[in-house]
Design an enzyme around this catalytic site. Structure first.
Site, PDB file in Angstrom:
ATOM      1  N   CYS A 110     -32.856  49.702 -62.073  1.00 18.07           N
ATOM      2  CA  CYS A 110     -32.718  50.684 -63.148  1.00 18.07           C
ATOM      3  C   CYS A 110     -33.476  51.962 -62.797  1.00 18.07           C
ATOM      4  CB  CYS A 110     -33.239  50.123 -64.468  1.00 18.07           C
ATOM      5  SG  CYS A 110     -32.399  48.626 -65.027  1.00 18.07           S
TER       6      CYS A 110
ATOM      7  N   CYS B   8     -37.317  47.152 -64.550  1.00 16.14           N
ATOM      8  CA  CYS B   8     -36.188  46.815 -63.682  1.00 16.14           C
ATOM      9  C   CYS B   8     -36.111  47.785 -62.493  1.00 16.14           C
ATOM     10  CB  CYS B   8     -34.912  46.869 -64.524  1.00 16.14           C
ATOM     11  SG  CYS B   8     -33.386  46.891 -63.607  1.00 16.14           S
TER      12      CYS B   8
END
Length: 106
Positions: free
Chosen positions: A33, A30
């Protein structure tokens, strides 16, 4: 305090003590993230022993993700004394996380 990486087996044990805990639900694949990780490091340095910061890999901990209704990444949940206080979905500026944490510390 250093950032801990936990899984569904030990997350609930960590949340039971008193205090403020930030839990980041994310995944290695991600991009937002990954962008959040330096912010978490800065928060850890600034807030020190006043808070605990925990990372949960949703791919490795599907039960925790389900328990807290994680639908998008990253999701940051802030707990006080083991009770969820706030849920921030998506990447936010560091100031947002810092303000939420300081409200619960004082």
């Amino acid at each position: 305090m250093s950032i801990m990486t936990l899984n569904q087996d030990n997350l609930n044990q960590i949340l039971t003590p008193t205090g403020v805990t930030l839990v980041e639900f994310g995944a290695p694949w991600c991009p937002p993230c990954k962008a959040l990780l330096p912010i978490l490091d800065e928060l850890d340095q600034e807030l020190g022993s006043n808070v605990s910061i925990i990372k949960i890999n949703v791919d490795e901990s599907p039960e925790s993700s389900s328990q807290y209704h994680i639908m998008s990444l990253p999701t940051v949940m802030i707990f006080k004394d083991g009770v969820p206080q706030d849920k921030l979905v998506g990447l936010r500026p560091k100031s947002v996380y810092l303000e939420k944490m300081k409200q619960l510390i004082s």
